[in-house]
Scaffold this motif. Structure first.
Motif, PDB file in Angstrom:
ATOM      1  N   VAL A 160       0.854  -1.251  -0.367  1.00  0.00           N
ATOM      2  CA  VAL A 160       0.648   0.085   0.080  1.00  0.00           C
ATOM      3  C   VAL A 160       1.228   1.348  -0.048  1.00  0.00           C
ATOM      4  CG1 VAL A 160      -1.470   1.239   1.227  1.00  0.00           C
ATOM      5  CG2 VAL A 160      -2.182  -0.704   0.909  1.00  0.00           C
ATOM      6  N   ASP A 161       1.018   2.364  -0.889  1.00  0.00           N
ATOM      7  CA  ASP A 161       1.625   3.705  -1.250  1.00  0.00           C
ATOM      8  C   ASP A 161       0.471   3.952  -1.226  1.00  0.00           C
ATOM      9  OD1 ASP A 161       3.066   5.251  -1.332  1.00  0.00           O
ATOM     10  OD2 ASP A 161       4.149   4.724  -2.597  1.00  0.00           O
ATOM     11  N   ALA A 162       0.655   5.471  -0.356  1.00  0.00           N
ATOM     12  CA  ALA A 162      -0.625   6.496  -0.615  1.00  0.00           C
ATOM     13  C   ALA A 162      -0.300   8.119  -0.013  1.00  0.00           C
ATOM     14  CB  ALA A 162      -1.998   5.819   0.238  1.00  0.00           C
ATOM     15  N   GLU A 163      -0.624   9.061  -0.240  1.00  0.00           N
ATOM     16  CA  GLU A 163      -0.071  10.169  -0.097  1.00  0.00           C
ATOM     17  C   GLU A 163      -1.326  11.511  -0.082  1.00  0.00           C
ATOM     18  OE1 GLU A 163       2.732  10.794  -2.626  1.00  0.00           O
ATOM     19  OE2 GLU A 163       1.859  12.351  -4.687  1.00  0.00           O
ATOM     20  N   ALA A 164      -1.826  12.205   0.272  1.00  0.00           N
ATOM     21  CA  ALA A 164      -2.814  13.091  -0.021  1.00  0.00           C
ATOM     22  C   ALA A 164      -2.124  14.409   0.783  1.00  0.00           C
ATOM     23  CB  ALA A 164      -3.615  12.550   1.180  1.00  0.00           C
ATOM     24  N   GLY A 165      -3.020  15.364  -0.149  1.00  0.00           N
ATOM     25  CA  GLY A 165      -2.368  16.316   1.180  1.00  0.00           C
ATOM     26  C   GLY A 165      -3.476  18.398  -0.744  1.00  0.00           C
ATOM     27  N   VAL A 166      -2.118  19.090  -0.847  1.00  0.00           N
ATOM     28  CA  VAL A 166      -2.610  19.988  -0.619  1.00  0.00           C
ATOM     29  C   VAL A 166      -1.825  20.362  -2.024  1.00  0.00           C
ATOM     30  CG1 VAL A 166      -3.479  22.742  -0.663  1.00  0.00           C
ATOM     31  CG2 VAL A 166      -3.612  20.720   1.007  1.00  0.00           C
ATOM     32  N   LEU A 167      -2.534  21.064  -2.758  1.00  0.00           N
ATOM     33  CA  LEU A 167      -1.662  21.657  -3.955  1.00  0.00           C
ATOM     34  C   LEU A 167      -2.358  23.028  -4.907  1.00  0.00           C
ATOM     35  CD1 LEU A 167      -0.833  20.022  -7.521  1.00  0.00           C
ATOM     36  CD2 LEU A 167      -2.347  22.001  -7.477  1.00  0.00           C
ATOM     37  N   PHE A 168      -1.555  23.674  -4.931  1.00  0.00           N
ATOM     38  CA  PHE A 168      -1.141  25.765  -5.245  1.00  0.00           C
ATOM     39  C   PHE A 168      -1.108  25.780  -6.469  1.00  0.00           C
ATOM     40  CE2 PHE A 168      -0.287  29.694  -5.516  1.00  0.00           C
ATOM     41  CZ  PHE A 168      -1.093  30.619  -5.160  1.00  0.00           C
ATOM     42  N   THR A 169      -1.565  26.250  -7.105  1.00  0.00           N
ATOM     43  CA  THR A 169      -0.752  26.461  -8.959  1.00  0.00           C
ATOM     44  C   THR A 169      -1.240  27.610  -9.035  1.00  0.00           C
ATOM     45  OG1 THR A 169      -2.633  24.539  -9.166  1.00  0.00           O
ATOM     46  CG2 THR A 169      -2.280  25.762 -10.781  1.00  0.00           C
ATOM     47  N   LEU A 170       0.072  27.529 -10.072  1.00  0.00           N
ATOM     48  CA  LEU A 170       0.396  29.101 -10.589  1.00  0.00           C
ATOM     49  C   LEU A 170       0.636  29.227 -11.959  1.00  0.00           C
ATOM     50  CD1 LEU A 170       1.290  32.278  -9.870  1.00  0.00           C
ATOM     51  CD2 LEU A 170       4.333  31.071  -9.386  1.00  0.00           C
ATOM     52  N   GLY A 171      -0.042  29.867 -12.427  1.00  0.00           N
ATOM     53  CA  GLY A 171      -0.046  29.509 -14.352  1.00  0.00           C
ATOM     54  C   GLY A 171       0.979  30.441 -14.648  1.00  0.00           C
ATOM     55  N   LEU A 172       1.614  29.910 -15.234  1.00  0.00           N
ATOM     56  CA  LEU A 172       3.231  30.412 -16.583  1.00  0.00           C
ATOM     57  C   LEU A 172       2.364  30.563 -17.681  1.00  0.00           C
ATOM     58  CD1 LEU A 172       5.740  28.491 -14.133  1.00  0.00           C
ATOM     59  CD2 LEU A 172       4.690  30.593 -14.062  1.00  0.00           C
ATOM     60  N   VAL A 173       3.121  30.707 -18.820  1.00  0.00           N
ATOM     61  CA  VAL A 173       2.709  31.100 -20.127  1.00  0.00           C
ATOM     62  C   VAL A 173       2.614  29.851 -20.591  1.00  0.00           C
ATOM     63  CG1 VAL A 173       3.773  32.160 -22.656  1.00  0.00           C
ATOM     64  CG2 VAL A 173       4.177  33.181 -20.200  1.00  0.00           C
ATOM     65  N   ALA A 174       3.821  28.772 -20.775  1.00  0.00           N
ATOM     66  CA  ALA A 174       3.820  27.630 -21.330  1.00  0.00           C
ATOM     67  C   ALA A 174       3.622  26.562 -20.735  1.00  0.00           C
ATOM     68  CB  ALA A 174       5.152  27.085 -21.516  1.00  0.00           C
ATOM     69  N   ALA A 175       2.925  26.219 -19.263  1.00  0.00           N
ATOM     70  CA  ALA A 175       2.463  25.122 -18.259  1.00  0.00           C
ATOM     71  C   ALA A 175       2.156  26.091 -17.094  1.00  0.00           C
ATOM     72  CB  ALA A 175       3.758  24.328 -17.801  1.00  0.00           C
ATOM     73  N   ASP A 176       1.603  25.192 -16.343  1.00  0.00           N
ATOM     74  CA  ASP A 176       1.151  25.578 -14.427  1.00  0.00           C
ATOM     75  C   ASP A 176       2.252  24.723 -13.846  1.00  0.00           C
ATOM     76  OD1 ASP A 176      -1.262  26.516 -15.625  1.00  0.00           O
ATOM     77  OD2 ASP A 176      -2.481  24.772 -15.187  1.00  0.00           O
ATOM     78  N   LEU A 177       2.877  25.432 -12.446  1.00  0.00           N
ATOM     79  CA  LEU A 177       3.587  25.645 -12.162  1.00  0.00           C
ATOM     80  C   LEU A 177       2.819  25.611 -10.254  1.00  0.00           C
ATOM     81  CD1 LEU A 177       6.235  25.373  -9.947  1.00  0.00           C
ATOM     82  CD2 LEU A 177       6.392  27.679 -10.288  1.00  0.00           C
ATOM     83  N   ASN A 178       2.932  24.035 -10.061  1.00  0.00           N
ATOM     84  CA  ASN A 178       2.230  23.377  -8.551  1.00  0.00           C
ATOM     85  C   ASN A 178       2.933  23.728  -7.928  1.00  0.00           C
ATOM     86  OD1 ASN A 178       0.131  23.346 -10.561  1.00  0.00           O
ATOM     87  ND2 ASN A 178       0.162  21.646 -10.966  1.00  0.00           N
ATOM     88  N   PHE A 179       2.620  23.814  -6.392  1.00  0.00           N
ATOM     89  CA  PHE A 179       3.493  23.634  -4.938  1.00  0.00           C
ATOM     90  C   PHE A 179       2.862  22.727  -4.427  1.00  0.00           C
ATOM     91  CE2 PHE A 179       4.553  27.526  -7.077  1.00  0.00           C
ATOM     92  CZ  PHE A 179       6.022  27.856  -6.864  1.00  0.00           C
ATOM     93  N   LYS A 180       2.902  21.713  -4.082  1.00  0.00           N
ATOM     94  CA  LYS A 180       2.168  20.524  -2.778  1.00  0.00           C
ATOM     95  C   LYS A 180       2.856  20.291  -1.841  1.00  0.00           C
ATOM     96  CE  LYS A 180       2.333  17.303  -4.977  1.00  0.00           C
ATOM     97  NZ  LYS A 180       3.051  15.275  -6.074  1.00  0.00           N
ATOM     98  N   ALA A 181       1.698  19.934  -1.171  1.00  0.00           N
ATOM     99  CA  ALA A 181       2.269  19.756   0.331  1.00  0.00           C
ATOM    100  C   ALA A 181       1.418  18.343   1.321  1.00  0.00           C
ATOM    101  CB  ALA A 181       2.324  20.499   1.275  1.00  0.00           C
ATOM    102  N   ARG A 184       3.052  10.921   3.089  1.00  0.00           N
ATOM    103  CA  ARG A 184       2.772  10.071   2.464  1.00  0.00           C
ATOM    104  C   ARG A 184       2.743   9.140   3.248  1.00  0.00           C
ATOM    105  NH1 ARG A 184       7.288   8.891  -2.908  1.00  0.00           N
ATOM    106  NH2 ARG A 184       6.381   6.622  -2.923  1.00  0.00           N
ATOM    107  N   VAL A 185       2.350   7.552   3.062  1.00  0.00           N
ATOM    108  CA  VAL A 185       2.362   6.534   3.744  1.00  0.00           C
ATOM    109  C   VAL A 185       3.261   5.098   2.756  1.00  0.00           C
ATOM    110  CG1 VAL A 185       1.360   5.050   5.441  1.00  0.00           C
ATOM    111  CG2 VAL A 185       0.506   6.538   5.692  1.00  0.00           C
ATOM    112  N   GLN A 186       3.682   4.284   3.129  1.00  0.00           N
ATOM    113  CA  GLN A 186       4.185   3.165   2.341  1.00  0.00           C
ATOM    114  C   GLN A 186       4.153   2.219   4.260  1.00  0.00           C
ATOM    115  OE1 GLN A 186       8.382   3.950   1.284  1.00  0.00           O
ATOM    116  NE2 GLN A 186       8.256   3.723  -0.380  1.00  0.00           N
ATOM    117  N   ASP A 187       3.179   1.145   2.870  1.00  0.00           N
ATOM    118  CA  ASP A 187       2.770  -0.288   4.338  1.00  0.00           C
ATOM    119  C   ASP A 187       3.152  -0.705   2.979  1.00  0.00           C
ATOM    120  OD1 ASP A 187       1.768  -1.798   6.594  1.00  0.00           O
ATOM    121  OD2 ASP A 187      -0.226  -1.226   6.341  1.00  0.00           O
ATOM    122  N   TYR A 188       4.602  -1.591   3.591  1.00  0.00           N
ATOM    123  CA  TYR A 188       4.680  -3.382   3.195  1.00  0.00           C
ATOM    124  C   TYR A 188       4.176  -4.498   3.663  1.00  0.00           C
ATOM    125  CZ  TYR A 188       5.512   0.244  -0.435  1.00  0.00           C
ATOM    126  OH  TYR A 188       6.071   1.281  -1.125  1.00  0.00           O
TER     127      TYR A 188
END
Length: 213
Positions: A160-181, A184-188
């Motif tokens: 099991v490999d799972a993650e959850a969080g919040v993403l902030f998007t900054l729109g640029l000319v050729a792409a979106d720049l996303n900041f994430k926080a 995450r959990v790995q349960d093997y």
């Protein structure tokens, strides 16, 4: 094997329903990097030696119906106290079921590759898993919530490999720049080293950046 066969059947059905979402995308790509501050628990004993563990990924999306999109992710995992040091590669084929400003939902299959040392013993193994990814946009804001999940159970090994969080998007000319926080959990439960000798749990907060082209 029955679980894997059911997963394959579900993926085939998902591919059929994903055709409109796939068709809406001509070509796209995502690349990202995360710094994960994680602390391991090995065979139910906490290591208390948290360290920054890197993760990098890239995804490619296209317009061809029924052909899945592709994603690859690398994660470096370590716990010096218990001589755990391995790399995890996630090789993912997925379909977009939904893709709009409010919600995106992907589902697919993940072939996981583990290579390195676990409690001083070398191992090099492959494991299949079901993969899903969801992002929920908050209206009138550049903020989204996200979750990514992989689950596999095959040949007495479960992952099991799972993650959850919040993403902030900054729109640029050729792409979106996303900041994430997020978290995450790995349960093997690896069955490569004998009964009750391959339990691995790794969790902690992470931060990262992503370019969405």
């Amino acid at each position: 094997m029955k679980k894997l066969n059911l997963s394959l059947a579900a993926l085939a059905v998902a591919g059929a329903f994903a055709m409109p979402a796939q068709a809406a995308v001509l070509l796209g790509a995502k690349v990202g990097a995360d710094a994960w501050y994680a602390d391991a628990k090995v065979n139910d004993v906490r290591a208390d030696d948290a360290s920054v563990q890197p993760s990098y990924y890239a995804a490619f999306e296209h317009f061809i119906p029924l052909v899945p999109n592709a994603k690859i992710r690398y994660t470096g995992v370590e716990s010096a106290k218990y001589d755990v040091d391995f790399t995890q590669y996630d090789l993912i084929a997925y379909y977009e079921i939904l893709d709009n400003d409010l919600i995106s939902f992907d589902i697919g299959l993940n072939l996981q590759k583990f290579d390195g040392r676990f409690t001083g013993r070398s191992f090099d193994e492959w494991q299949p898993a079901v993969y899903s990814d969801v992002r929920l946009g908050i209206p009138a804001t550049p903020v989204s919530l996200f979750g990514t999940f992989s689950f596999g159970s095959y040949d007495d090994t479960s992952t099991v490999d799972a993650e959850a969080g919040v993403l902030f998007t900054l729109g640029l000319v050729a792409a979106d720049l996303n900041f994430k926080a997020g978290y995450r959990v790995q349960d093997y439960d690896f069955n490569y080293f004998g009964a009750n000798d391959g339990k691995f749990y790794n969790d902690g907060f992470f931060g990262g950046v992503e370019f969405n082209f």
